[in-house]
Design a protein around this motif. Sequence first.
Motif, PDB file in Angstrom:
ATOM      1  N   TRP A   1       2.500  13.850  37.862  1.00  0.00           N
ATOM      2  CA  TRP A   1       2.381  14.250  39.412  1.00  0.00           C
ATOM      3  C   TRP A   1       2.437  13.290  40.077  1.00  0.00           C
ATOM      4  O   TRP A   1       2.062  12.085  39.702  1.00  0.00           O
ATOM      5  CB  TRP A   1       1.967  15.224  39.346  1.00  0.00           C
ATOM      6  CG  TRP A   1      -0.226  15.718  39.842  1.00  0.00           C
ATOM      7  CD1 TRP A   1      -0.961  15.285  38.540  1.00  0.00           C
ATOM      8  CD2 TRP A   1      -1.008  14.648  41.267  1.00  0.00           C
ATOM      9  NE1 TRP A   1      -2.239  15.570  39.074  1.00  0.00           N
ATOM     10  CE2 TRP A   1      -2.349  14.787  40.266  1.00  0.00           C
ATOM     11  CE3 TRP A   1      -0.685  14.609  42.103  1.00  0.00           C
ATOM     12  CZ2 TRP A   1      -3.196  15.187  41.140  1.00  0.00           C
ATOM     13  CZ3 TRP A   1      -1.782  15.100  43.077  1.00  0.00           C
ATOM     14  CH2 TRP A   1      -3.489  14.941  42.463  1.00  0.00           C
TER      15      TRP A   1
ATOM     16  N   ARG B   1      -0.602  23.712  34.047  1.00  0.00           N
ATOM     17  CA  ARG B   1       0.347  23.469  33.934  1.00  0.00           C
ATOM     18  C   ARG B   1       0.641  23.922  32.624  1.00  0.00           C
ATOM     19  O   ARG B   1       2.065  25.526  32.269  1.00  0.00           O
ATOM     20  CB  ARG B   1       1.222  23.082  34.177  1.00  0.00           C
ATOM     21  CG  ARG B   1       0.993  21.490  35.968  1.00  0.00           C
ATOM     22  CD  ARG B   1       1.796  20.626  36.133  1.00  0.00           C
ATOM     23  NE  ARG B   1       1.638  20.471  37.451  1.00  0.00           N
ATOM     24  CZ  ARG B   1       2.342  18.785  37.983  1.00  0.00           C
ATOM     25  NH1 ARG B   1       3.277  18.680  37.154  1.00  0.00           N
ATOM     26  NH2 ARG B   1       2.775  19.143  39.425  1.00  0.00           N
TER      27      ARG B   1
ATOM     28  N   LEU C   1       1.737  27.249  32.655  1.00  0.00           N
ATOM     29  CA  LEU C   1       3.238  28.027  33.128  1.00  0.00           C
ATOM     30  C   LEU C   1       4.412  27.701  32.252  1.00  0.00           C
ATOM     31  O   LEU C   1       5.473  27.795  32.717  1.00  0.00           O
ATOM     32  CB  LEU C   1       2.964  27.377  35.005  1.00  0.00           C
ATOM     33  CG  LEU C   1       1.722  27.795  35.160  1.00  0.00           C
ATOM     34  CD1 LEU C   1       1.610  27.132  36.824  1.00  0.00           C
ATOM     35  CD2 LEU C   1       1.678  29.367  35.848  1.00  0.00           C
ATOM     36  N   SER C   2       3.782  27.068  31.328  1.00  0.00           N
ATOM     37  CA  SER C   2       5.110  26.226  30.962  1.00  0.00           C
ATOM     38  C   SER C   2       5.559  26.784  29.132  1.00  0.00           C
ATOM     39  O   SER C   2       4.443  27.114  28.929  1.00  0.00           O
ATOM     40  CB  SER C   2       5.149  24.656  30.625  1.00  0.00           C
ATOM     41  OG  SER C   2       6.552  24.341  30.286  1.00  0.00           O
TER      42      SER C   2
ATOM     43  N   SER D   1       1.757  19.327  43.023  1.00  0.00           N
ATOM     44  CA  SER D   1       2.743  20.918  43.285  1.00  0.00           C
ATOM     45  C   SER D   1       3.081  21.416  41.888  1.00  0.00           C
ATOM     46  O   SER D   1       3.492  21.394  41.520  1.00  0.00           O
ATOM     47  CB  SER D   1       3.907  19.967  43.845  1.00  0.00           C
ATOM     48  OG  SER D   1       4.006  19.625  44.733  1.00  0.00           O
ATOM     49  N   ASP D   2       3.526  22.643  42.657  1.00  0.00           N
ATOM     50  CA  ASP D   2       3.895  23.741  41.621  1.00  0.00           C
ATOM     51  C   ASP D   2       5.859  23.407  41.246  1.00  0.00           C
ATOM     52  O   ASP D   2       5.857  22.991  41.971  1.00  0.00           O
ATOM     53  CB  ASP D   2       3.961  25.271  42.497  1.00  0.00           C
ATOM     54  CG  ASP D   2       2.323  25.680  42.593  1.00  0.00           C
ATOM     55  OD1 ASP D   2       1.613  24.787  41.724  1.00  0.00           O
ATOM     56  OD2 ASP D   2       2.427  27.373  43.278  1.00  0.00           O
ATOM     57  N   ARG D   3       6.313  24.697  40.593  1.00  0.00           N
ATOM     58  CA  ARG D   3       7.500  24.069  39.937  1.00  0.00           C
ATOM     59  C   ARG D   3       8.207  25.567  40.062  1.00  0.00           C
ATOM     60  O   ARG D   3       7.469  26.118  39.655  1.00  0.00           O
ATOM     61  CB  ARG D   3       8.019  23.502  38.906  1.00  0.00           C
ATOM     62  CG  ARG D   3       7.413  22.267  38.955  1.00  0.00           C
ATOM     63  CD  ARG D   3       8.365  21.615  39.587  1.00  0.00           C
ATOM     64  NE  ARG D   3       7.768  20.079  39.770  1.00  0.00           N
ATOM     65  CZ  ARG D   3       7.321  18.917  40.078  1.00  0.00           C
ATOM     66  NH1 ARG D   3       6.586  19.577  41.407  1.00  0.00           N
ATOM     67  NH2 ARG D   3       7.129  18.175  39.925  1.00  0.00           N
TER      68      ARG D   3
END
Length: 203
Positions: free
Chosen positions: A23, A7, A10-11, A183-185
């Motif tokens: 999670w 993640r 992605l952040s 899960s994705d965001r």
Amino acid sequence: MTSAPDRASLSLPSTHPLFLDRWSPRAFLDAPMSTGELQSIMEAARWAPSAYNSQPWRFLCARKGTPNWNSFLSWLVPFNQSWAGNASALIYVASRTVMLSPSGKTVPATTHEFDAGAAAMLLQLQAAHLGWATHAMSGFDVEAAHKGLAAPADFKIHAAIAIGKQGPADLLPEGMRPREAPSDRAPLATLAWEGTFEGHNEP
């Protein structure tokens, strides 16, 4: 054990790993939780902010193997019972719907749900910090839980939270195993921006 995706890629670089790595798994090991461990998790929730410092939240707990466990578990819908029964503790999140105003009058607590949610998130982050996994649930019999918890009429029961030590996905029934992953965001620009809603189309 299912590992979280990367993640961090992605952040934003400054986002703390505690938030990125947390999670909501369903596979739990058979791991006892001590009273002290549960209290440490609850203590973090105590320090959440609330309107006028009214602290409307209440967390009602049962550890596996204690007298209240079977009742707490029975209020969950059958699907949630099938995996949450392996957790180490169950917590029901409630909040008071009224509060005392600065003038001493009883008035509606318009932010009680927001405040309780903030406290519940601190609880889950503290659990993650201590090496415990959490999974919050809306799937429970609200009326049965309200009655079983002997909650006063001016309290609302919002959610249940299972806490346990994360185990491998193969502890779950076969049909649930493919879902045992973080899960994705949505992209940040979809969820937060400077300015008003003007020009932003909701799905």
